[in-house]
Design an enzyme around this catalytic site. Sequence first.
Site, PDB file in Angstrom:
ATOM      1  N   SER A 242      41.330  78.387  84.021  1.00 23.78           N
ATOM      2  CA  SER A 242      41.207  79.389  83.892  1.00 23.78           C
ATOM      3  C   SER A 242      39.938  79.706  82.935  1.00 23.78           C
ATOM      4  CB  SER A 242      42.230  80.216  84.141  1.00 23.78           C
ATOM      5  OG  SER A 242      43.050  79.930  83.209  1.00 23.78           O
TER       6      SER A 242
ATOM      7  N   HIS B  34      39.601  78.057  91.304  1.00 29.17           N
ATOM      8  CA  HIS B  34      40.885  78.871  90.375  1.00 29.17           C
ATOM      9  C   HIS B  34      41.303  79.763  90.821  1.00 29.17           C
ATOM     10  CE1 HIS B  34      41.578  81.966  87.158  1.00 29.17           C
ATOM     11  NE2 HIS B  34      42.322  81.625  86.857  1.00 29.17           N
TER      12      HIS B  34
ATOM     13  N   GLU C 159      39.713  81.829  93.294  1.00 25.22           N
ATOM     14  CA  GLU C 159      37.835  82.227  92.105  1.00 25.22           C
ATOM     15  C   GLU C 159      36.915  79.817  92.593  1.00 25.22           C
ATOM     16  OE1 GLU C 159      37.473  84.598  88.842  1.00 25.22           O
ATOM     17  OE2 GLU C 159      38.399  83.427  88.654  1.00 25.22           O
TER      18      GLU C 159
ATOM     19  N   ASN D 246      39.691  86.907  85.523  1.00 27.31           N
ATOM     20  CA  ASN D 246      40.014  87.122  84.097  1.00 27.31           C
ATOM     21  C   ASN D 246      38.529  87.759  82.790  1.00 27.31           C
ATOM     22  OD1 ASN D 246      42.391  85.992  84.654  1.00 27.31           O
ATOM     23  ND2 ASN D 246      41.868  83.862  84.284  1.00 27.31           N
TER      24      ASN D 246
END
Length: 725
Positions: A428, A449, A461, A499
């Site tokens: 991540s 991800h 992702e 993120n």
Amino acid sequence: MASRTKGKTTIEVGGDGVAVITLINPPVNSLSFDVLDNLKSNYEEALSRNDVKAIVITGAKGKFSGGFDISGFGEIQKGTRKEPKVGYISIDIITDLLEAARKPSVAAIDGLALGGGLELSMACHARISAPGAQLGLPELQLGVIPGFGGTQRLPRLVGLTKALEMILTSKPVKAEEGHSLGLIDAVVPPAELLNAARRWALDIAERRKPWVSSVLKTDKLPPLGEAREILKFAKEQTRKQAPNMKHPLMCLEAVEVGIVSGPRAGLQKEAEVGAQVVRLDTTKSLIHVFFSQRGTSKVPGVTDRGLVPRKIKKVAIIGGGLMGSGIATALILSNYPVVLKEVNEKFLEAGIGRVKANLQSRVKKGRMSQEKFEKTMSLLKGSLDYESFRDVDMVIEAVIENISLKQQIFADLEKYCPQHCILASNTSTIDLNKIGERTKSQDRIVGAHFFSPAHVMPLLEIVRTDHTSAQVIVDLLDVGKKIKKTPVVVGNCTGFAVNRMFFPYTQAAMFLAEHGTDPYLIDRAASKFGMPMGPFRLCDLVGFGVAIATATQFIENFPERTNKSMIIPLMQEDKRAGEATGKGFYLYDDKRKAKPDPELKKYIEKARSMSGVSVDPKLAKLSEKEIIEMMFFPVVNEACRVFAEGIAVKASDLDIAGIMGMGFPPYRGGIMHWADSIGSKYIHSKLDEWSKSYGDFFVPCAFLAERASKGAPLSAPLEQARSRL
């Protein structure tokens, strides 16, 4: 040249005197305006022909209909189609032409009858279904209401309480349950469906079976006083669960009018409300989300090259922790054979145990049979070495975030896996180029991800580097779809899309708390705005270890625009680590229920003195609206950077990523869509003002400044915005 039509219907009259009208609009026979126009003319033909005694409506290729084609709203908004008069479809066509016809009709349902599809079938005089067909009214999810008479007919067929449950939850029922509820008249094998429907239609015409107009039924409706109580309770629950949305309550109004004043008044009210809800901001947002979600799998330069996804027959996962076991669960649930590798027997046993527990919770909830559980578990094999990797088509590495460990794993994978095998990492935070540094296989290295828990969270992702081949991306898009995830293709950078966009969310919350805003007020404001939980409650949930590891990545990579706070490190010193330890920003009882902790103040005061920060009277008295702006405008700012850098292909991909990865409220349309509803000029002016008072964390990026200066929407494609500038 004639304009392109969207779907049609056909009519075929048999020797038995039954006209079969078939809905044709692949893939789910959605009811576009063209299909509805055709249906009307076919129906009028069937009614006028002397050789037709009865009518059967069915859908092509094993599907009745997935409902109204909502791209029709777009046609009306763009002005390419004139808006039909209020009630034209639900009253003029479905009620007065179909249901009130002097010849009976039967719906032959296979596969699915959802939304307008189910509403059309309810206007027929009987419904025959193949086993397992899905029946439901999911319109509220899209911000609209059942608009083809569903608010009136469903309560009359299944009873008010069950109808409200189906409408408000958008959850479909299977044909078998539909039969026991009275929604379906008979369930027959698919091969017999059409003949059974023809016979039933003739039986009605010849009065051997009852001729039932659903809209006139009253036997399932409760007495008026009881109905009002049920509706009152439904409204209270709706206000609690969807406080920021108007359309569910407007839908309940239509149901109520029908029960109090009769079906004709109810149909009229439904038509009026239906015309009003499409103009609501929340509806426009939800429709934007609907189309954006379908658009994430279109990637220019990748999916437009005619590449066909390769068949992935076997997948290996390295690491059986929380993420690895969740990914393994998602894969075996979709029938992918999986090899799970761990470093020793104890860890392997624990990893397989986690997968087993994930599936057992489905069995407990009645969502999986014991037989299916055993069959699914048999797809998972454990391994302590790479020998069983020699015939895998894809590997997903899901070990701890340690760069040298990941580099070693990828170097080993190159030795053991076949040359076509996709080498994916679930990292991540770590740069994929660094992970694959020691390999010669840069073209097949990709990020996959997942979000925790991986078998539940809907987002995947797909992270591409400059070297990742288009074929690998096409393959992973296909896997994503098959394991029921929404895949979003993003570029390689710290934090990727989700993120990275949302790191300022928590940092802004810490900044506000240190400067005097009540942290519990911040969390309340975020929840009211529509987030699943506020930033402090979220830190507790993920645990302080994860929170610090993630924050460190951003502080290292973007030092000029990060807000460093000592609140969490100070709490960690006192053995507070979040929900898992029973203490974090909140206190937790043994049922993990959170309550505010009066001791939190001392940690904030200590952090304040260490940072040399004092309480700002202005920030101590912020309204909820101001709190939301100070937390989310920095998120918009970072999303603009992600878009400008080409990390995301289109702004709508960032909308979907934020909704599915962070729980941003879908009825606000996603972060970029929401920002455009506020306006780039206003967002820029606020960030600029705060940056002058509070520093670089709030400085608007060049992209935002450029668009604000010309009033261009933030989500307009890069070249389109330039032409405006």
